[in-house]
Scaffold this motif. Structure first.
Motif, PDB file in Angstrom:
ATOM      1  N   LEU A  86       0.959  -1.241   0.188  1.00 38.66           N
ATOM      2  CA  LEU A  86      -0.002  -0.130  -0.082  1.00 38.66           C
ATOM      3  C   LEU A  86       1.013   1.254   0.190  1.00 38.66           C
ATOM      4  CD1 LEU A  86      -2.567   1.816   0.380  1.00 38.66           C
ATOM      5  CD2 LEU A  86      -2.204   1.487   2.921  1.00 38.66           C
ATOM      6  N   LEU A  87       0.671   2.124  -0.960  1.00 39.04           N
ATOM      7  CA  LEU A  87       1.314   3.511  -0.900  1.00 39.04           C
ATOM      8  C   LEU A  87       0.297   4.523  -0.505  1.00 39.04           C
ATOM      9  CD1 LEU A  87       3.863   4.778  -2.030  1.00 39.04           C
ATOM     10  CD2 LEU A  87       2.763   5.052  -4.132  1.00 39.04           C
ATOM     11  N   PHE A  88       0.471   4.954   0.726  1.00 38.37           N
ATOM     12  CA  PHE A  88      -0.566   5.914   1.408  1.00 38.37           C
ATOM     13  C   PHE A  88       0.064   7.285   1.416  1.00 38.37           C
ATOM     14  CE2 PHE A  88      -2.963   7.495   4.909  1.00 38.37           C
ATOM     15  CZ  PHE A  88      -4.307   7.162   4.437  1.00 38.37           C
ATOM     16  N   THR A  89      -0.598   8.107   0.948  1.00 43.35           N
ATOM     17  CA  THR A  89      -0.153   9.568   0.805  1.00 43.35           C
ATOM     18  C   THR A  89      -0.763  10.342   1.997  1.00 43.35           C
ATOM     19  OG1 THR A  89      -1.905  10.165  -0.726  1.00 43.35           O
ATOM     20  CG2 THR A  89       0.316   9.451  -1.619  1.00 43.35           C
ATOM     21  N   VAL A  90      -0.024  11.143   2.668  1.00 46.15           N
ATOM     22  CA  VAL A  90      -0.515  12.323   3.412  1.00 46.15           C
ATOM     23  C   VAL A  90       0.239  13.505   3.141  1.00 46.15           C
ATOM     24  CG1 VAL A  90      -0.845  10.601   5.331  1.00 46.15           C
ATOM     25  CG2 VAL A  90       1.288  11.805   5.298  1.00 46.15           C
ATOM     26  N   SER A  91      -0.447  14.729   3.612  1.00 43.15           N
ATOM     27  CA  SER A  91       0.123  16.018   3.417  1.00 43.15           C
ATOM     28  C   SER A  91       0.971  16.533   4.320  1.00 43.15           C
ATOM     29  CB  SER A  91      -1.241  16.870   3.004  1.00 43.15           C
ATOM     30  OG  SER A  91      -0.589  18.236   2.745  1.00 43.15           O
ATOM     31  N   ALA A  92       2.020  17.382   3.770  1.00 38.56           N
ATOM     32  CA  ALA A  92       2.840  18.053   4.442  1.00 38.56           C
ATOM     33  C   ALA A  92       2.270  19.305   4.906  1.00 38.56           C
ATOM     34  CB  ALA A  92       4.304  18.347   3.747  1.00 38.56           C
ATOM     35  N   GLU A  93       1.104  19.800   4.492  1.00 41.36           N
ATOM     36  CA  GLU A  93       0.371  20.953   4.678  1.00 41.36           C
ATOM     37  C   GLU A  93      -0.596  20.957   6.094  1.00 41.36           C
ATOM     38  OE1 GLU A  93      -0.131  23.349   0.543  1.00 41.36           O
ATOM     39  OE2 GLU A  93      -1.299  21.622   0.723  1.00 41.36           O
ATOM     40  N   GLU A  94      -0.953  19.650   6.381  1.00 47.41           N
ATOM     41  CA  GLU A  94      -1.822  19.453   7.633  1.00 47.41           C
ATOM     42  C   GLU A  94      -1.703  18.189   8.263  1.00 47.41           C
ATOM     43  OE1 GLU A  94      -6.237  18.772   6.061  1.00 47.41           O
ATOM     44  OE2 GLU A  94      -4.952  19.301   4.209  1.00 47.41           O
ATOM     45  N   PRO A  95      -2.037  18.107   9.530  1.00 50.79           N
ATOM     46  CA  PRO A  95      -1.866  16.900  10.468  1.00 50.79           C
ATOM     47  C   PRO A  95      -2.517  15.626   9.751  1.00 50.79           C
ATOM     48  CG  PRO A  95      -2.299  18.716  11.936  1.00 50.79           C
ATOM     49  CD  PRO A  95      -2.312  19.380  10.373  1.00 50.79           C
ATOM     50  N   VAL A  96      -2.036  14.654   9.891  1.00 53.22           N
ATOM     51  CA  VAL A  96      -2.819  13.505   9.570  1.00 53.22           C
ATOM     52  C   VAL A  96      -4.109  13.137  10.242  1.00 53.22           C
ATOM     53  CG1 VAL A  96      -1.489  11.795  11.234  1.00 53.22           C
ATOM     54  CG2 VAL A  96      -2.639  10.809   9.258  1.00 53.22           C
ATOM     55  N   ALA A  97      -5.246  13.030   9.634  1.00 52.49           N
ATOM     56  CA  ALA A  97      -6.543  13.090  10.473  1.00 52.49           C
ATOM     57  C   ALA A  97      -6.738  11.575  11.122  1.00 52.49           C
ATOM     58  CB  ALA A  97      -7.740  13.473   8.980  1.00 52.49           C
ATOM     59  N   ARG A  98      -7.919  11.806  11.960  1.00 51.67           N
ATOM     60  CA  ARG A  98      -8.082  10.488  12.644  1.00 51.67           C
ATOM     61  C   ARG A  98      -8.580   9.442  11.762  1.00 51.67           C
ATOM     62  NH1 ARG A  98      -9.200   8.668  17.832  1.00 51.67           N
ATOM     63  NH2 ARG A  98     -10.968   6.905  17.844  1.00 51.67           N
ATOM     64  N   SER A  99      -9.465   9.883  10.945  1.00 48.16           N
ATOM     65  CA  SER A  99     -10.222   9.332   9.660  1.00 48.16           C
ATOM     66  C   SER A  99      -9.089   8.314   9.036  1.00 48.16           C
ATOM     67  CB  SER A  99     -11.013   9.889   8.833  1.00 48.16           C
ATOM     68  OG  SER A  99     -10.487  10.801   8.479  1.00 48.16           O
ATOM     69  N   GLU A 100      -7.953   9.095   8.594  1.00 51.35           N
ATOM     70  CA  GLU A 100      -6.773   8.463   7.901  1.00 51.35           C
ATOM     71  C   GLU A 100      -6.165   7.522   8.771  1.00 51.35           C
ATOM     72  OE1 GLU A 100      -4.960  11.560   5.161  1.00 51.35           O
ATOM     73  OE2 GLU A 100      -5.276  12.247   6.993  1.00 51.35           O
ATOM     74  N   LEU A 101      -5.927   7.516   9.957  1.00 57.58           N
ATOM     75  CA  LEU A 101      -5.493   6.741  10.857  1.00 57.58           C
ATOM     76  C   LEU A 101      -6.259   5.501  11.248  1.00 57.58           C
ATOM     77  CD1 LEU A 101      -4.220   9.015  13.696  1.00 57.58           C
ATOM     78  CD2 LEU A 101      -2.771   7.985  11.974  1.00 57.58           C
ATOM     79  N   GLU A 102      -7.637   5.573  11.046  1.00 55.39           N
ATOM     80  CA  GLU A 102      -8.661   4.465  11.156  1.00 55.39           C
ATOM     81  C   GLU A 102      -8.568   3.626   9.770  1.00 55.39           C
ATOM     82  OE1 GLU A 102     -12.306   6.694  11.758  1.00 55.39           O
ATOM     83  OE2 GLU A 102     -11.924   6.750  14.172  1.00 55.39           O
TER      84      GLU A 102
END
Length: 203
Positions: free
Chosen positions: A131-147
């Motif tokens: 899995l290649l999972f992208t998160v942004s450098a512009e904002e903190p990772v969201a709880r929904s992304e962690l879930e």
């Protein structure tokens, strides 16, 4: 090697795949993948796009479309009428990475999106090696992304997190954001582990 790319909307996932494939014009940017399709990208000697559409009799039928039509058959920004009945989109592309046997699968946005988007992305992981999972450098990772990552980890052991949009920050700002991402991941993992040990959630 099948690599599934996931990420919430506006996390730079399509731009990342375009950069990997040296084609800034391939996948529509700033437009979510349609809820009913994966975009499968594999090697071919020349560029070609095959769309599978379910006809009025419930039978699958294939059609070849040009690159300029991809936004209509496979993204929410295109013509909704052109998306009707589309169940799959496969892109053939001449590129060294793909020629070595890598297959990339682009999926709808997850995280804050509907359960249907999440389910489609998770279903794609059933055939994935990573899995290649992208998160942004512009904002903190969201709880929904962690879930989502918790559910994804049940389907694949190999998860690569990519921090995108780093060009929007200074080097120091990127370092701070990466540290925050790591801290959130660690805290969430510890919380979930504690809940498992207490019996609040199944292991």
């Amino acid at each position: 090697l099948v690599v599934v790319a996931c990420g919430d909307i506006k996390r730079g996932k399509s731009s990342l795949l375009n950069a990997i494939l040296d084609r800034s014009d391939l996948l529509p940017v700033d437009a979510d993948v349609a809820t009913s399709v994966h975009l499968v990208i594999r090697y071919a000697e020349e560029l070609g796009i095959v769309v599978t559409r379910i006809d009025d009799r419930g039978e699958p039928a294939q059609e070849h479309v040009g690159l300029d039509q991809l936004i209509h058959v496979a993204s929410m920004r295109g013509d909704a009428a052109r998306r009707e009945g589309v169940s799959a989109v496969e892109i053939g592309l001449p590129h060294p990475v793909l020629e070595r046997g890598v297959v990339l699968i682009d999926t709808p946005g997850v995280g804050g999106m509907s359960r249907g988007h999440r389910d489609l992305a998770l279903a794609a992981l059933g055939q994935a090696d990573a899995l290649l999972f992208t998160v942004s450098a512009e904002e903190p990772v969201a709880r929904s992304e962690l879930e989502f990552l918790v559910e994804a980890s049940e389907r694949t052991e190999r998860i690569i997190m990519v921090v995108t949009k780093s060009d929007a920050n200074s080097e120091a700002g990127n370092g701070e954001m990466i540290t925050e991402h790591r801290a959130k991941l660690r805290t969430y993992t510890d919380t979930m582990q504690s809940r498992v040990e207490s019996g609040a959630v199944p292991s």
